[in-house]
Design an enzyme around this catalytic site. Structure first.
Site, PDB file in Angstrom:
ATOM      1  N   HIS A   1      -9.363   0.917   5.339  1.00 48.35           N
ATOM      2  CA  HIS A   1      -7.646   1.073   5.754  1.00 48.35           C
ATOM      3  C   HIS A   1      -7.838   2.592   7.148  1.00 48.35           C
ATOM      4  O   HIS A   1      -9.149   3.096   7.009  1.00 48.35           O
ATOM      5  CB  HIS A   1      -6.888   2.412   4.634  1.00 48.35           C
ATOM      6  CG  HIS A   1      -5.531   1.836   5.537  1.00 48.35           C
ATOM      7  ND1 HIS A   1      -4.587   2.984   6.405  1.00 48.35           N
ATOM      8  CD2 HIS A   1      -4.438   1.453   5.632  1.00 48.35           C
ATOM      9  CE1 HIS A   1      -3.693   2.875   6.578  1.00 48.35           C
ATOM     10  NE2 HIS A   1      -3.754   1.577   5.514  1.00 48.35           N
TER      11      HIS A   1
ATOM     12  N   GLU B   1      -6.913   4.878   8.001  1.00 50.39           N
ATOM     13  CA  GLU B   1      -6.422   6.156   7.605  1.00 50.39           C
ATOM     14  C   GLU B   1      -7.473   6.729   7.199  1.00 50.39           C
ATOM     15  O   GLU B   1      -8.213   8.242   7.411  1.00 50.39           O
ATOM     16  CB  GLU B   1      -5.194   6.545   6.751  1.00 50.39           C
ATOM     17  CG  GLU B   1      -3.497   6.111   7.387  1.00 50.39           C
ATOM     18  CD  GLU B   1      -2.601   5.502   6.606  1.00 50.39           C
ATOM     19  OE1 GLU B   1      -2.532   5.333   5.666  1.00 50.39           O
ATOM     20  OE2 GLU B   1      -1.412   4.839   7.798  1.00 50.39           O
TER      21      GLU B   1
ATOM     22  N   GLY C   1       3.411   2.332  10.516  1.00 48.81           N
ATOM     23  CA  GLY C   1       3.904   3.626  10.513  1.00 48.81           C
ATOM     24  C   GLY C   1       4.508   4.087  11.511  1.00 48.81           C
ATOM     25  O   GLY C   1       5.237   4.417  12.158  1.00 48.81           O
TER      26      GLY C   1
ATOM     27  N   ASN D   1       1.218  -0.941   0.318  1.00 44.76           N
ATOM     28  CA  ASN D   1       0.041   0.427   0.319  1.00 44.76           C
ATOM     29  C   ASN D   1       1.197   1.239  -0.052  1.00 44.76           C
ATOM     30  O   ASN D   1       1.434   1.699   0.798  1.00 44.76           O
ATOM     31  CB  ASN D   1      -0.887   0.208   1.173  1.00 44.76           C
ATOM     32  CG  ASN D   1      -1.460   0.754   1.604  1.00 44.76           C
ATOM     33  OD1 ASN D   1      -1.713   2.438   0.788  1.00 44.76           O
ATOM     34  ND2 ASN D   1      -2.122   1.316   2.418  1.00 44.76           N
TER      35      ASN D   1
ATOM     36  N   GLU E   1      -5.005  -4.848  10.430  1.00 45.43           N
ATOM     37  CA  GLU E   1      -4.159  -3.605  11.302  1.00 45.43           C
ATOM     38  C   GLU E   1      -4.152  -2.810  12.300  1.00 45.43           C
ATOM     39  O   GLU E   1      -4.777  -2.107  12.122  1.00 45.43           O
ATOM     40  CB  GLU E   1      -3.796  -2.998   9.854  1.00 45.43           C
ATOM     41  CG  GLU E   1      -3.361  -3.066   8.407  1.00 45.43           C
ATOM     42  CD  GLU E   1      -3.835  -2.416   7.438  1.00 45.43           C
ATOM     43  OE1 GLU E   1      -2.024  -2.748   7.010  1.00 45.43           O
ATOM     44  OE2 GLU E   1      -3.848  -0.609   7.442  1.00 45.43           O
TER      45      GLU E   1
HETATM   46  P1  13P Z   1       3.392   0.189   7.660  1.00 50.39           P
HETATM   47  O1  13P Z   1       4.102  -0.714   7.155  1.00 50.39           O
HETATM   48  O2  13P Z   1       4.248   1.557   7.276  1.00 50.39           O
HETATM   49  O3  13P Z   1       3.583   0.207   8.961  1.00 50.39           O
HETATM   50  O4  13P Z   1       1.474   0.532   6.862  1.00 50.39           O
HETATM   51  C1  13P Z   1       1.278  -0.548   7.430  1.00 50.39           C
HETATM   52  C2  13P Z   1      -0.099  -0.252   6.150  1.00 50.39           C
HETATM   53  O5  13P Z   1      -1.018   0.930   7.583  1.00 50.39           O
HETATM   54  C3  13P Z   1      -0.354  -0.909   5.428  1.00 50.39           C
HETATM   55  O6  13P Z   1      -2.128  -0.741   4.404  1.00 50.39           O
END
Ligand code: 13P
Length: 255
Positions: free
Chosen positions: A99, A101, A177, A10, A171
């Site tokens: 997601h 976010e 992140g 992603n 997740e």
């Molecule tokens: P990271 O691998 O940067 O932690 O992000 C995970 C993510 O949100 C994938 O959709």
């Protein structure tokens, strides 16, 4: 049908047009498809790169392309949005929905996500449905209940036939992140529970559904996570932006 092993990248809102094309060209040059074997790779670039990347990968059946979101309606006065029908029209394969976010910054909830999922499945695309708890929810011991509720709300109205085209990605928000990856025990416990909930909703079909882990997956922690029997692969953010890291993670699953 057997459960697929999947590594999905992603890219989020990263890479200009030229940078994105260069990254995919590097992957095409360097990724050893014999080593990739049965593992399915998915690349999820920003919208402007969906069409050219789908075209670049046309002759590489082992690598699919996913959008990062779509609108629930097929067309209309929704400035700035793209629909599942448009994504299908460029021959992309899947859409990431829910997601964290999108949930946090765009206030998407599971009933909206379910509407989007209907649109995506109606257009014969796959869904990567994301779920996961916040730090607060884990700290208070509510993580299992929170994720179960997300799944039951979003997936309740879908059939076992639909389930064949749904991939679940767990997740945990606190791991995204942050560099703070879930332990195998934390991720494994959740994945096993997710599979139980999926079995409750979809019966035996759940055995064929892939459940991916996402949140700070890196080359040095991927193999350990992927060794768990209920972790069928990963949804990779930051590490999918560097071809060497992304390839290492793919190979960690292919072993
Ligand atoms: P990271 O691998 O940067 O932690 O992000 C995970 C993510 O949100 C994938 O959709």
């Amino acid at each position: 049908m057997v459960r697929k092993k999947i590594v999905a990248g992603n890219w989020k809102m990263n890479k200009s047009y030229d940078e994105g094309i260069a990254l995919v060209e590097q992957l095409l040059d360097e990724l050893d498809m014999d080593k990739v074997g049965e593992t399915h790779v998915i690349i999820s670039p920003p919208s402007v790169l969906l069409q050219p990347i789908t075209e670049l990968l046309m002759f590489t059946p082992g690598i699919a392309v996913a959008a990062q979101n779509c609108h629930q309606e097929e067309s209309g006065a929704y400035t700035g949005e793209i629909s599942a029908r448009m994504i299908k029209s460029i021959d992309a394969d899947a859409v990431i929905l829910g997601h964290s976010e999108r949930r946090e910054y765009f206030k998407e909830d599971d009933s909206l996500i379910a509407k989007k999922m209907k649109a995506v499945l109606a257009n014969e695309l796959m869904v990567i449905y994301c779920c996961g708890e916040s730090f607060e929810e884990r700290k208070t011991g509510n993580h299992i209940a929170v994720v179960e509720k997300q799944l039951r709300t979003a997936l309740a109205d879908f059939s076992t036939k639909d389930a064949e085209n749904i991939i679940v990605a767990y997740e945990p928000v606190w791991a995204i992140g942050t560099g703070e990856v879930a332990t195998v025990q934390q991720a494994g416990e959740m994945h096993t529970h997710i599979r139980k909930v999926l079995a409750d909703i979809f019966g035996d079909t759940s055995q064929n559904m892939s459940i991916l882990y996402g949140g700070s997956v890196k080359p040095d922690n991927a193999a350990e996570l992927f060794a768990h029997p209920d972790i069928d692969g990963g949804l990779i953010g930051g590490a999918s932006l560097k071809s060497n890291d992304f390839m290492s993670i793919i190979y960690a699953l292919s072993k």
